[in-house]
Design a protein around this motif. Structure first.
Motif, mmCIF file in Angstrom:
data_model
loop_
_atom_site.group_PDB
_atom_site.id
_atom_site.type_symbol
_atom_site.label_atom_id
_atom_site.label_comp_id
_atom_site.label_asym_id
_atom_site.label_seq_id
_atom_site.Cartn_x
_atom_site.Cartn_y
_atom_site.Cartn_z
ATOM 1 N N ALA A 32 35.765 40.923 34.746
ATOM 2 C CA ALA A 32 35.752 42.606 34.976
ATOM 3 C C ALA A 32 36.396 42.792 36.552
ATOM 4 C CB ALA A 32 33.900 43.630 35.786
ATOM 5 N N ILE A 33 36.528 42.421 37.860
ATOM 6 C CA ILE A 33 37.111 41.736 39.099
ATOM 7 C C ILE A 33 38.127 42.345 38.927
ATOM 8 C CG2 ILE A 33 37.843 39.162 39.184
ATOM 9 C CD1 ILE A 33 35.678 41.475 41.822
ATOM 10 N N ARG A 35 41.475 44.492 38.157
ATOM 11 C CA ARG A 35 40.931 45.491 37.540
ATOM 12 C C ARG A 35 41.955 46.241 37.030
ATOM 13 N NH1 ARG A 35 35.961 46.751 38.684
ATOM 14 N NH2 ARG A 35 35.552 46.314 40.914
ATOM 15 N N ASN A 36 43.531 46.099 36.510
ATOM 16 C CA ASN A 36 44.731 46.760 36.014
ATOM 17 C C ASN A 36 44.788 45.749 35.113
ATOM 18 O OD1 ASN A 36 45.688 45.900 38.008
ATOM 19 N ND2 ASN A 36 47.272 47.539 38.198
ATOM 20 N N GLY A 114 37.994 45.130 44.028
ATOM 21 C CA GLY A 114 38.605 43.985 43.087
ATOM 22 C C GLY A 114 39.699 43.403 42.827
ATOM 23 N N TRP A 116 43.736 43.515 41.853
ATOM 24 C CA TRP A 116 45.325 44.594 41.018
ATOM 25 C C TRP A 116 45.816 43.472 41.100
ATOM 26 C CZ3 TRP A 116 41.411 46.282 43.616
ATOM 27 C CH2 TRP A 116 40.261 47.763 42.903
#
Length: 259
Positions: A32-33, A35-36, A114, A116
DNA sequence: TCAGTTGTTTATAT
DNA sequence: AATATAAACAACTG
């Protein structure tokens, strides 16, 4: 912790330890850290790449890797750690880039913030969202211009990343205390003289903080009083006030800081 | 046990 | 249309 000066410190830390090294492995302990994209896609994009010099805008750090760019936001509890080996990894090391000669770790207790992945520089803006000019490079005319048609309170304006990037709760308290402006003062009520004081305080606080690579808890700064049992104004020794302003816990001196 | 926490996003209200 | 407020996110600390 992570506001503009803290992220500036992280950037320098990255430049000192990670830049110039090649990525051997990418470890993600909590998917989950990222993000994209997925941890595997992140690893595919970075593995084998050489890390270049990082940059910063507001509270964002950008770590280019010869094409793709890793974006890091540190939320409220994020940070970086460099280690020669994997023996002392921590459970909050959410993302680890194993490099030649050591590893750089993105540690974040809470999951705010987080990592990306941007394919290239043109994609960065859509990930960060609207960001105002970096607070470290805003000159006085620009500050006046930014605030000219802004309504509402000054603390909310300073912390608005789309208006000016990099100032958070602690830094805004420090700036407003140094400028002797009440955190809930209306922007439209500030004359040119007080805007000048505001710009001076903003610049001074950021320059001094950047020297430390973090917001320092200096004796003469109001941030030194945050969290202490009987907070006092470092200037006049009045008992500091504490209340929620613009959604955050603000500290200010009721004697020094006026509306 | 419970309130509080350096940030941002979202929903809701004004 | 802007601005304000509260909640949510997660995981601690005091």
């Amino acid at each position: 912790m992570p506001e503009l000066p803290d992220v500036e410190g992280f950037k320098r830390y990255w430049a000192r330890h990670a830049s110039g090294h090649r990525v051997k492995e990418v470890r993600v302990s909590n998917p989950a850290i990222v993000r994209n994209t997925s941890p595997s896609a992140l690893a595919r994009a970075l593995k084998g790449r050489r890390l270049e010099r990082p940059s910063r805008h507001g509270k964002w750090m950008f770590a280019p890797a010869g094409g793709p760019i890793l974006l890091l936001h540190f939320g409220m509890t994020g940070g970086l750690l460099w280690s020669r080996d994997e023996s002392d990894r921590h459970r909050h090391d959410r993302l680890v880039l194993v490099l030649d000669g050591g590893e750089i770790r993105y540690r974040n207790m809470r999951m705010l913030g987080g990592a990306w992945l941007a394919r290239d520089a043109s994609q960065v803006g859509q990930i960060t969202g609207e960001l105002g000019p970096d607070a470290a490079v805003v000159d006085r005319p620009q500050l006046e211009e930014l605030l000219a048609d802004r309504r509402g309170g000054i603390k909310a304006a300073l912390m608005n990343q789309g208006l000016i990037a990099g100032i958070g709760n602690e830094l805004s308290d420090e700036i407003l205390w140094q400028a002797r402006i009440h955190p809930s003062a209306q922007v439209q009520g500030l004359g040119r003289r007080r805007l000048g004081a505001l710009h001076r305080a903003m610049t001074d606080a950021i320059v001094e903080s950047n020297r430390h690579g973090r917001i320092p808890r200096l004796d003469g700064w109001i941030t030194s009083q945050r969290g202490v049992r009987d907070p006092r104004c470092p200037r006049c020794s009045s008992r500091l006030r504490r209340a929620t302003i613009a959604g955050r816990t603000a500290y200010w001196c009721p004697r020094c800081q006026r509306h």
